[in-house]
Design a protein around this motif. Structure first.
Motif, short mmCIF file in Angstrom:
data_model
loop_
_atom_site.label_atom_id
_atom_site.label_comp_id
_atom_site.label_asym_id
_atom_site.label_seq_id
_atom_site.Cartn_x
_atom_site.Cartn_y
_atom_site.Cartn_z
N THR A 1 68.64 75.48 98.95
CA THR A 1 66.42 76.19 98.96
C THR A 1 65.94 74.59 99.89
O THR A 1 65.23 75.49 101.05
CB THR A 1 66.52 75.77 97.79
N VAL A 2 66.65 73.32 100.11
CA VAL A 2 66.08 72.20 100.81
C VAL A 2 65.94 72.37 102.05
O VAL A 2 65.30 72.30 103.17
CB VAL A 2 66.49 71.12 100.23
N ALA A 3 67.59 73.15 102.94
CA ALA A 3 67.46 73.17 104.42
C ALA A 3 66.93 74.38 104.68
O ALA A 3 66.53 74.01 105.63
CB ALA A 3 69.51 73.73 103.83
N LYS A 4 66.27 75.30 103.80
CA LYS A 4 65.71 76.63 104.50
C LYS A 4 64.25 76.08 104.03
O LYS A 4 63.82 76.42 105.32
CB LYS A 4 65.61 77.98 102.81
N ASP A 5 63.84 75.44 103.68
CA ASP A 5 62.47 74.94 103.22
C ASP A 5 62.09 74.15 104.89
O ASP A 5 61.20 74.10 105.45
CB ASP A 5 62.17 73.93 102.41
N ILE A 6 63.47 73.23 104.99
CA ILE A 6 62.60 72.19 106.18
C ILE A 6 63.20 73.17 107.45
O ILE A 6 62.35 72.91 108.48
CB ILE A 6 64.14 71.58 106.15
N THR A 7 64.51 73.76 108.15
CA THR A 7 63.56 74.95 108.65
C THR A 7 63.25 75.29 108.80
O THR A 7 62.38 75.31 110.14
CB THR A 7 64.91 75.84 108.68
N ASP A 8 62.00 75.89 108.17
CA ASP A 8 60.85 76.88 108.46
C ASP A 8 60.05 76.31 108.46
O ASP A 8 59.17 76.67 109.42
CB ASP A 8 60.44 77.36 106.56
N THR A 9 59.94 74.99 107.92
CA THR A 9 58.43 74.24 108.33
C THR A 9 58.66 73.02 109.48
O THR A 9 57.01 73.35 109.93
CB THR A 9 58.76 73.28 106.72
N TYR A 10 59.74 72.61 109.86
CA TYR A 10 59.32 72.25 110.94
C TYR A 10 60.59 72.49 111.94
O TYR A 10 60.71 71.84 113.22
CB TYR A 10 60.37 70.33 110.22
N ARG A 11 61.59 73.62 111.98
CA ARG A 11 62.48 74.97 113.37
C ARG A 11 62.76 73.40 113.67
O ARG A 11 62.56 73.81 115.45
CB ARG A 11 60.63 75.08 113.89
N VAL A 12 63.57 73.24 112.53
CA VAL A 12 64.61 72.05 113.08
C VAL A 12 66.23 73.31 112.55
O VAL A 12 66.01 73.46 112.12
CB VAL A 12 65.00 70.73 112.84
N GLU A 13 67.22 72.39 113.30
CA GLU A 13 68.38 73.17 112.66
C GLU A 13 69.12 72.00 111.38
O GLU A 13 68.79 70.97 111.40
CB GLU A 13 69.26 72.90 113.95
N THR A 14 69.33 72.83 110.99
CA THR A 14 69.73 71.98 109.26
C THR A 14 70.76 72.45 109.01
O THR A 14 72.08 73.70 109.42
CB THR A 14 68.78 72.33 107.81
N ASP A 15 71.84 72.13 108.47
CA ASP A 15 73.38 72.31 107.82
C ASP A 15 73.62 71.85 106.56
O ASP A 15 73.20 70.51 106.89
CB ASP A 15 74.50 71.86 109.11
N ILE A 16 74.88 72.28 105.60
CA ILE A 16 74.69 71.70 104.74
C ILE A 16 76.62 70.83 104.65
O ILE A 16 76.78 71.58 104.80
CB ILE A 16 74.28 72.30 103.28
N ILE A 17 76.10 70.36 103.65
CA ILE A 17 77.63 70.30 103.17
C ILE A 17 77.56 69.78 100.88
O ILE A 17 77.12 68.75 101.37
CB ILE A 17 78.55 68.63 103.92
N VAL A 18 79.02 70.11 100.83
CA VAL A 18 78.46 69.91 99.26
C VAL A 18 79.30 69.52 99.17
O VAL A 18 80.61 69.94 99.72
CB VAL A 18 79.08 71.86 98.30
N ALA A 19 79.15 67.32 98.52
CA ALA A 19 79.87 66.55 97.94
C ALA A 19 79.49 66.70 96.67
O ALA A 19 79.06 66.30 96.99
CB ALA A 19 80.09 66.26 99.01
N ASP A 20 80.53 66.69 95.87
CA ASP A 20 80.92 65.03 94.15
C ASP A 20 81.16 64.08 94.84
O ASP A 20 82.14 64.05 95.17
CB ASP A 20 80.99 66.07 93.68
N PHE A 21 80.25 63.17 94.94
CA PHE A 21 80.69 61.72 95.58
C PHE A 21 81.19 61.14 95.06
O PHE A 21 81.98 60.28 94.17
CB PHE A 21 79.46 61.08 95.97
N SER A 22 80.96 61.74 93.22
CA SER A 22 81.93 61.10 91.26
C SER A 22 82.77 61.54 91.51
O SER A 22 83.97 60.66 91.01
CB SER A 22 81.29 61.47 90.58
N ARG A 23 83.70 62.22 92.58
CA ARG A 23 84.84 62.51 92.67
C ARG A 23 86.17 62.03 93.24
O ARG A 23 87.56 62.39 93.02
CB ARG A 23 84.70 64.01 93.43
#
Length: 330
Positions: free
Chosen positions: A106-128
Motif C-alpha cells: 500500500t505504501v509503495a503504491k502510494d509513493i509511486t502514484d504520488t511522486y512518480r518514482v520506482e519503488t520496491d519492497i522487502i518483507v522482513a521481520d527483524f525480530s527473527r
C-alpha cells in the motif's frame, strides 16, 4: 583599643595576602562566563544555520550527491514512512522494508502514484534474527543504494520499570534496535565505499542523551545507535560516506498518539511528515542532529542540565504516561 588595632592590622595582612588569589578567581570566573557565553552563541548560530538557512535556498540534489536508490527500514508507519515519502519527493527511488507485506504494498503504491518514482519492497521481520539478512543482502546486491535509513525499532508499550518488561520484549529491543541497524549498515556500506559516496541515517532517540529511568533498555539501545553512527562517521567520512545520527524527541507517531497532553503542543511534538521534511534538509549538513528546530532546543537543555534534573523530569513525565496508559487499559 589595642585589641581593635591588632585585629585591623591582621585583617589588612590577610586581605593583602589573599588579594592575588581573589584576582586569580576573578579571572577564572570571567573565563568560564566568556566560554559559556560563546558556547551558547555558537549553539544558537548552529540552530539557525541547520534548521532555517537551508530552507531559504534550493533543495540539495540528493541523487547526484549520494545515489539513485534509498532503503528505509520500518517504512510502513511514522517517521520511516514520512522519511521515505520525503526522499521520494526529491526524486529518489525507494526500497521499503518492513514485516507487513500488505502495508508495504500500500505504501509503495502510494509513493509511486504520488511522486512518480520506482519503488520496491522487502518483507522482513527483524525480530527473527540473522536468518532474515540473507534475502535482504540478495535483494540489494545489484542496487545503487545511495541512502540507508535505519528506522526500524521496538518501543515499550508504555514506560515501565525494568523488571516489568517481558523477556520477549527485551529480546526484541536488542535484536531489532541494535542488531538490525548494525547488520543493515554491514550490507550496504561496502557498495557505498566502492562508489565513494553514500549516506547512512540512523534514527536514535532523545532518550539517549542521559540515562532514562522507566525506559532503561530502550534508551540504552538508542545510545548504542548514537555512538555507533558517530564512530562510523569518523571511520568513513574520508571515503565519501556521510553518516548521521538522528536524535528525535517526541514525534506524533503510533508510539505517542495516545498521549493526548503531548499533542496540545504541535510545535513541540510535530507530525511525522513535518519532522521528516525538516530532518531530510539536514542530510549532509549535520552528522548529529535532532532533525527539528524545537527538538534541538530540547537537546541543548538536556545537554546543559545536570543528570539529577533530567532524571527528575523524566520520572515525572514517564509516570504520567504510564498512568494514562494503564487507565485506558482498565
Amino acid at each position: 583599643m589595642a585589641a581593635v588595632d591588632s585585629f585591623y592590622l591582621l585583617y589588612r595582612e590577610i586581605a593583602r595576602s589573599c588579594n592575588c588569589y581573589m584576582e586569580a578567581l576573578a579571572l577564572v570566573g570571567a573565563w568560564y562566563t566568556a566560554r559559556k557565553s560563546i558556547t551558547v552563541i555558537c549553539d544558537f548560530y548552529s540552530l539557525i544555520r541547520l534548521h532555517f538557512i537551508p530552507r531559504l535556498g534550493s533543495r540539495a540534489d540528493l541523487i547526484k550527491q549520494y545515489g539513485r536508490w534509498a532503503v528505509v527500514s520500518g517504512a510502513t508507519d511514522g517517521i520511516g514512512k514520512a522519511y521515505a515519502e520525503e526522499l521520494a519527493s526529491r526524486g529518489l527511488n525507494i526500497i521499503l522494508i518492513s514485516r507487513n507485506q500488505e502495508k508495504l504494498q500500500t505504501v509503495a503504491k502510494d509513493i509511486t502514484d504520488t511522486y512518480r518514482v520506482e519503488t520496491d519492497i522487502i518483507v522482513a521481520d527483524f525480530s527473527r534474527g540473522r536468518e532474515i539478512y540473507v534475502p535482504i543482502r540478495e535483494a540489494l546486491k545489484d542496487r545503487d543504494v545511495g541512502i540507508l535509513v535505519n528506522n526500524v525499532g521496538v518501543f515499550y508499550p508504555y514506560p515501565q520499570y525494568f523488571t516489568q518488561v517481558s523477556e520477549d520484549k527485551l529480546w526484541d529491543l536488542i535484536n531489532v534496535n541494535i542488531a538490525a541497524a548494525s547488520l543493515m549498515v554491514h550490507i550496504v556500506l561496502p557498495g557505498m565505499v566502492e562508489r565513494k559516496k553514500g549516506a547512512i541515517v540512523t534514527i536514535s532517540s532523545g532518550s539517549c542523551c542521559k540515562p532514562t529511568p522507566q525506559l532503561a533498555a530502550f534508551s540504552a539501545s538508542k545510545a548504542y545507535l548514537d555512538h555507533f553512527s558517530r564512530a562510523l562517521q569518523y571511520e568513513y567520512a574520508s571515503k565519501g560516506i556521510f553518516v548521521q545520527s538522528l536524535i528525535p524527541f517526541c514525534v506524533a507517531t503510533n508510539m505517542t498518539v495516545s498521549s493526548s497532553f503531548l499533542h496540545k503542543c504541535p510545535w513541540l511534538v510535530p507530525s511525522p511528515k513535518v519532522y521528516a521534511h525538516h530532518a531530510v534538509s539536514t542530510l549532509g549538513i549535520s552528522k548529529r542532529t535532532t532533525g527539528y528546530w524545537s527538538h534541538s532546543i530540547q537537546f541543548l537543555f538536556a545537554q546543559y542540565m545536570p543528570e539529577w534534573l533530567w532524571v527528575w523530569g523524566v520520572n515525572i513525565l514517564n509516570r504520567s504516561l504510564r498512568k494514562e496508559a494503564l487507565s485506558r487499559k482498565a
